[in-house]
Scaffold this active site. Structure first.
Site, PDB file in Angstrom:
ATOM      1  N   HIS A 306       0.853  -1.187   0.000  1.00 47.85           N
ATOM      2  CA  HIS A 306       0.000   0.000   0.000  1.00 47.85           C
ATOM      3  C   HIS A 306       0.886   1.232   0.000  1.00 47.85           C
ATOM      4  O   HIS A 306       1.928   1.234   0.649  1.00 47.85           O
ATOM      5  CB  HIS A 306      -0.910   0.002   1.244  1.00 47.85           C
ATOM      6  CG  HIS A 306      -2.072   0.912   1.103  1.00 47.85           C
ATOM      7  ND1 HIS A 306      -1.990   2.247   1.393  1.00 47.85           N
ATOM      8  CD2 HIS A 306      -3.324   0.693   0.648  1.00 47.85           C
ATOM      9  CE1 HIS A 306      -3.167   2.804   1.146  1.00 47.85           C
ATOM     10  NE2 HIS A 306      -3.994   1.890   0.691  1.00 47.85           N
ATOM     11  N   ASP A 364      -7.950  -5.545   0.323  1.00 52.31           N
ATOM     12  CA  ASP A 364      -8.443  -6.284  -0.838  1.00 52.31           C
ATOM     13  C   ASP A 364      -8.008  -7.733  -0.869  1.00 52.31           C
ATOM     14  O   ASP A 364      -8.550  -8.529  -1.622  1.00 52.31           O
ATOM     15  CB  ASP A 364      -7.975  -5.589  -2.124  1.00 52.31           C
ATOM     16  CG  ASP A 364      -8.726  -4.298  -2.319  1.00 52.31           C
ATOM     17  OD1 ASP A 364      -9.876  -4.232  -1.875  1.00 52.31           O
ATOM     18  OD2 ASP A 364      -8.164  -3.359  -2.885  1.00 52.31           O
TER      19      ASP A 364
END
Ligand code: CMC
Length: 429
Positions: A306, A364
């Site tokens: 991320h 996710d």
């Protein structure tokens, strides 16, 4: 006294810039006068060190793995509140009282149906169109239907547009699914909760009543809460940049949906599941990990890494928990892909390539498995993300429009093309 940062360059030249402080998080150097004072721009592709706006909505500490909506930790909101309560918080800045909550839910429910003419839009798409392509088109088209809420300088118009978007997105996402399936659209049932109603519009048919399972409804609600806002990410910045020109909110949200579709952003849950399918079996994990480490392969461990979280994504922890609950409720504890995901996660968390780069699972990595268990098809995962993020987008858009410092977004560049030259007539080139 305001702190200042001094920039020195060339032969003894210098300029001072104020340092601004937020309530928490890093200070920022206010460089608005940089060009006027120095004749130079900053260069920061990908906005690695650039704060594009002030905002009071969401705070992330990527090193500590903290996510706050309006100051409240995501772990508390996800467990104690429902999605419409969190939507109210994100939009208005405070958690609602009981009366405010009932009023908000009532207002949202009054707008769940779409204009009947809008249903005709779907016929223009192929049945196998990707739902995100349909969403970009249909959400953008809302601006042609709701002319009475397009005056962005009118706060009442802005709130009606926000409520319409929050209320109609589930209806439109479910319609995109039904159109894919070749089944009739289902009207909303306003006696149901926001998430139960969405599941009804997805899974009921005119010949069969659908009774939503409360465990699955709660799981969907949690997915929506976890995806509701995430500070100035790519799609939110797209919404803000589009809105900075005065574009209407429906068009701006359509722009956000287009950006979200990319595999590096909202498309990652779909890509993560596709990756698990591709790996197929735990025995193939070492081979896949070796491919990911090979820069020439172009392969990535989808659902890992991320831009901001350089620690475990707090949303991933909650989603992992939900994943266990849903699979237990459905008797799918031995689900092939879930077991594969757990094995992959364990190996990656111990591998120096991922540890040294601070690559941890993001939300996710698990949300795809949960959605699949809920019966949501893979190509609709990003649509569910868009549905949830509409709340954040519209709150951020509204915050920007109401900000007296707001200006049209207009980045500059470092020009690397040819210097001035003369056009040579075609017969002499
Ligand atoms: N698999 C393998 N290597 C990776 C991955 C990954 N998923 N992510 C980053 N790296 C490597 C990258 O190759 C680079 O290595 P090196 O330093 O040797 O060149 C290093 O880690 C730093 O990566 P980066 O590309 O500079 O990091 P970034 O901040 O620009 O990218 C990211 C962040 C999310 C785009 C990236 O981690 C990625 O593509 N992840 C997979 C897609 C994904 O899961 N996206 C969902 C994000 S969460 C949902 C949302 O908010 O939209």
């Amino acid at each position: 006294m305001t702190d200042k940062a001094t920039l020195t360059w060339g032969a003894g030249k210098s300029a001072e810039f104020p340092i601004l402080k937020g309530t928490i998080g890093p200070d920022v150097i206010d460089i608005r006068t940089l060009y006027a004072n120095t004749g130079m721009f900053t260069y920061d592709p990908g906005y690695m060190s650039t704060g594009s706006t002030k905002s009071a909505i969401t705070y992330i500490d990527g090193d500590k793995g903290i996510l706050l909506y309006r100051g409240y930790p995501i772990e508390q909101l996800a467990v104690q509140c429902d999605f419409l309560e969190v939507s109210y918080l994100i939009k208005h800045g405070e958690l609602p009282t009981k009366t405010q909550y009932e009023d908000w839910v009532g207002r949202v429910k009054r707008h769940t149906m779409v204009h009947d003419q809008l249903t005709r839009f779907f016929n223009g798409f192929r049945r196998d169109a990707h739902p995100m392509a349909v969403l970009v088109g249909v959400v953008g088209a809302l601006s042609a239907f709701y002319h009475d809420s397009l005056d962005i300088n009118n706060p009442e118009h802005r709130i009606i547009a926000a409520i319409r978007l929050i209320a109609k997105l589930p209806t439109i996402v479910a319609m995109a699914y039904k159109y894919n399936m070749g089944q009739p659209f289902m009207y909303p049932r306003n006696e149901l909760s926001y998430s139960a109603n969405f599941m009804h519009m997805m899974f009921a048919t005119p010949c069969e009543t659908y009774v939503p399972n409360p465990v699955l409804v709660r799981a969907l609600d949690r997915i929506l809460i976890l995806h509701a806002d995430h500070e100035q990410n790519a799609s939110t910045s797209t919404v803000r940049l589009s809105g900075s020109s005065g574009a209407n909110p429906f068009a701006c949200i359509a722009a956000g949906i287009a950006c979200l579709w990319g595999p590096a952003h909202g498309g990652a849950n779909e890509a993560a599941l596709a990756m698990l399918e591709q790996i197929g079996d735990a025995s193939k994990i070492p081979e896949f990990i070796a491919k990911v480490k090979d820069k020439n392969s172009g392969a990535k461990l989808m659902g890992f890494g991320h831009r901001v979280y350089k620690n475990y994504d707090p949303r991933a922890k909650l989603m992992r928990e939900t994943c266990h609950e849903v699979l237990a409720e459905l008797g799918l504890q031995n689900d092939r892909l879930f077991k594969l995901a757990l094995a992959l996660e364990k190996i990656a968390l111990e591998d120096d390539y991922f540890v040294s780069r601070k690559l941890y699972p993001n939300v996710d990595f698990y949300s795809g498995i949960v959605q699949r268990a809920l019966g949501i098809p893979t190509n609709l995962f990003t649509g569910i993300f868009a549905l949830a993020r509409t709340v954040g987008w519209i709150a951020q858009w509204n915050e920007m429009i109401a900000d007296p410092e707001q200006k049209i977004g207009r980045p500059r560049q470092l020009y690397t093309g040819p210097t001035t030259r003369e056009v040579v007539p075609m017969d002499k080139r």
